[in-house]
Write a protein that holds these residues in place. Structure first.
Motif, short mmCIF file in Angstrom:
data_model
loop_
_atom_site.label_atom_id
_atom_site.label_comp_id
_atom_site.label_asym_id
_atom_site.label_seq_id
_atom_site.Cartn_x
_atom_site.Cartn_y
_atom_site.Cartn_z
N ASP A 260 5.73 21.79 46.29
CA ASP A 260 4.82 22.63 45.51
C ASP A 260 3.81 21.78 44.75
OD1 ASP A 260 6.18 24.81 46.43
OD2 ASP A 260 7.50 24.93 44.66
N ARG A 261 4.25 20.70 44.18
CA ARG A 261 3.35 19.84 43.42
C ARG A 261 2.34 19.15 44.35
NH1 ARG A 261 7.04 16.18 39.67
NH2 ARG A 261 4.99 15.65 38.78
N THR A 262 2.79 18.85 45.57
CA THR A 262 1.86 18.25 46.54
C THR A 262 0.78 19.25 46.93
OG1 THR A 262 3.61 16.81 47.42
CG2 THR A 262 1.67 17.17 48.80
N ASP A 263 1.18 20.52 47.15
CA ASP A 263 0.18 21.53 47.47
C ASP A 263 -0.80 21.72 46.32
OD1 ASP A 263 1.36 21.91 49.92
OD2 ASP A 263 2.60 23.62 49.25
N ALA A 264 -0.30 21.68 45.09
CA ALA A 264 -1.19 21.81 43.93
C ALA A 264 -2.17 20.65 43.86
CB ALA A 264 -0.36 21.88 42.64
N LEU A 265 -1.69 19.46 44.21
CA LEU A 265 -2.58 18.29 44.21
C LEU A 265 -3.66 18.43 45.29
CD1 LEU A 265 -3.41 15.42 43.41
CD2 LEU A 265 -1.64 14.56 44.95
N VAL A 266 -3.27 18.94 46.44
CA VAL A 266 -4.25 19.12 47.52
C VAL A 266 -5.32 20.11 47.10
CG1 VAL A 266 -4.57 19.98 49.87
CG2 VAL A 266 -2.63 18.48 49.35
N HIS A 267 -4.93 21.20 46.47
CA HIS A 267 -5.92 22.19 46.00
C HIS A 267 -6.83 21.57 44.94
CE1 HIS A 267 -4.45 25.54 48.31
NE2 HIS A 267 -3.22 25.43 47.82
N ALA A 268 -6.28 20.76 44.05
CA ALA A 268 -7.10 20.13 43.02
C ALA A 268 -8.09 19.15 43.62
CB ALA A 268 -6.19 19.43 42.00
N ALA B 20 -2.02 15.82 38.23
CA ALA B 20 -1.17 16.70 39.03
C ALA B 20 0.17 16.06 39.38
CB ALA B 20 -1.90 17.10 40.32
N LEU B 21 0.15 14.76 39.68
CA LEU B 21 1.36 14.05 40.09
C LEU B 21 1.34 12.64 39.50
CD1 LEU B 21 2.03 14.94 43.86
CD2 LEU B 21 3.67 15.06 42.00
N PRO B 22 1.90 12.46 38.34
CA PRO B 22 1.89 11.13 37.73
C PRO B 22 2.65 10.10 38.57
CG PRO B 22 2.43 12.80 36.10
CD PRO B 22 2.47 13.48 37.43
N GLU B 23 3.59 10.59 39.41
CA GLU B 23 4.39 9.65 40.21
C GLU B 23 3.62 9.13 41.43
OE1 GLU B 23 7.00 12.87 38.39
OE2 GLU B 23 5.14 12.74 39.57
N ALA B 24 2.51 9.76 41.77
CA ALA B 24 1.76 9.37 42.98
C ALA B 24 1.06 8.03 42.76
CB ALA B 24 0.75 10.44 43.34
N ILE B 25 0.85 7.35 43.84
CA ILE B 25 0.17 6.05 43.83
C ILE B 25 -1.15 6.20 44.59
CG2 ILE B 25 0.28 3.63 44.51
CD1 ILE B 25 3.30 3.81 44.34
N VAL B 26 -2.25 5.84 43.96
CA VAL B 26 -3.57 5.94 44.57
C VAL B 26 -4.03 4.53 44.96
CG1 VAL B 26 -5.97 6.68 44.29
CG2 VAL B 26 -4.12 7.94 43.16
N GLN B 27 -4.38 4.39 46.22
CA GLN B 27 -4.88 3.11 46.72
C GLN B 27 -6.26 3.35 47.33
OE1 GLN B 27 -3.44 -0.18 46.71
NE2 GLN B 27 -5.53 -0.64 47.32
N GLU B 28 -7.29 2.91 46.63
CA GLU B 28 -8.65 3.04 47.16
C GLU B 28 -8.86 1.98 48.25
OE1 GLU B 28 -11.17 4.95 46.97
OE2 GLU B 28 -10.65 6.31 45.32
#
Length: 299
Positions: free
Chosen positions: A63-71, A133-141
């Motif tokens: 659910d949190r992943t879907d919310a992140l995708v919408h954001a 939306a997801l503090p646990e996610a890791i963003v790699q540009e």
């Protein structure tokens, strides 16, 4: 008697030396061009994408992943979002992690993340939205990898130009040694012409013209030797240049060679075409300097 001076440049090895140096310089330039093209392509592609890794062992992960995708879709500048499931990630990592045994999905004791690949316009910042939306996610540009590729390309470019400069120095040294030995072997003939009133510049120009001609011929021979290698390089690089019409194997006809070489950058072809002229100029200048210095030391 001036005709007696020209045979003094007994430099049968000079064209061979220049041909080999031209071959080495051409290889350095071809490698440089290939590195620059690939680095530019990778860097351009990396500027507009980001990879987001989402742990699957967090509460309410789907659910949190879907919310992140919408954001992310609501952000200006985001053009596409590709979701990679854990099974897809496992397939991509199979060469390193191995395949699961039997019907088990996933590797024992290993939790693979879900991955989002977000295409976006340059300059779009995804970090704040992802962490909200997801503090646990890791963003790699991927831009970071593009910058690293640019630095790598810059360092390799410097190494290639250093190799070209060293090759030019070796050419100058080889021509200088050859001309000096040839003139020294004809010291008596040069002394006679010089004593009859021939100017130093006249004698040096005569010998320098001969050296320039031999250097030019050696450069042409080097380009001929370089043709199969550049053709092979062009064939190898054709998939990266999106030239699907090119043959996948080494061409065996003149038309096939020309078609294959046509994908090479025009700047590289100009640089390769200028190598014989550069060799001739180096030969002329070096011979002029060596002969003039040698003549001024005559009593």
């Amino acid at each position: 008697m001036s005709r007696r001076v020209s045979p003094g440049l007994r430099s049968g090895s000079l064209p061979l030396l220049v041909a080999l140096m031209t071959l080495l310089a051409g290889l350095a330039l071809a490698g440089l061009s290939g590195i620059q093209s690939l680095a530019a392509g990778w860097s351009q592609a990396a500027r507009s994408a980001a990879t987001i890794e989402i742990p699957t062992d967090i509460p309410n992960a789907p659910d949190r992943t879907d919310a992140l995708v919408h954001a992310l879709k609501a952000l200006d500048g985001v053009t596409n979002i590709q979701k990679l499931s854990t099974d897809k990630v496992q397939d991509l990592l199979a060469p390193w992690l191995g395949q699961p045994v039997g019907s088990h999905k996933g590797l024992p004791g290993l939790s693979l993340p879900q991955v989002l690949i977000v295409a976006h316009a340059p300059g779009t910042d995804l970090t704040a939205t992802v962490h909200d939306a997801l503090p646990e996610a890791i963003v790699q540009e991927d831009l970071q990898w593009g910058q690293r590729l640019e630095r790598l390309g810059t360092s390799l470019t410097g190494c290639a130009w250093l190799a070209v400069i060293l090759i030019a120095a070796i050419v100058i040294l080889s021509i200088g040694i050859t001309v000096r030995r040839s003139v020294a072997a004809q010291k008596r003939a040069v002394d006679i012409v010089h004593s009859l009133g021939a100017a130093d510049l006249t004698i040096s120009s005569h010998i320098a013209g001969r050296a320039a001609l031999l250097s030019f011929l050696g450069g042409i021979a080097g380009l001929i030797l370089l043709t199969p290698l550049t053709t092979s390089l062009a064939t190898t690089l054709s998939p990266f240049a999106h030239q699907s019409a090119l043959p996948a194997t080494f061409p065996t006809t003149l038309d096939g060679w020309w078609t294959t070489l046509s994908i090479l950058p025009s700047s590289l072809l100009k640089e390769l075409g200028a190598l014989p002229l550069i060799a001739a100029c180096l030969g002329w200048l070096t011979a002029q300097g060596v002969v003039l210095v040698w003549l001024r030391r005559l009593p």
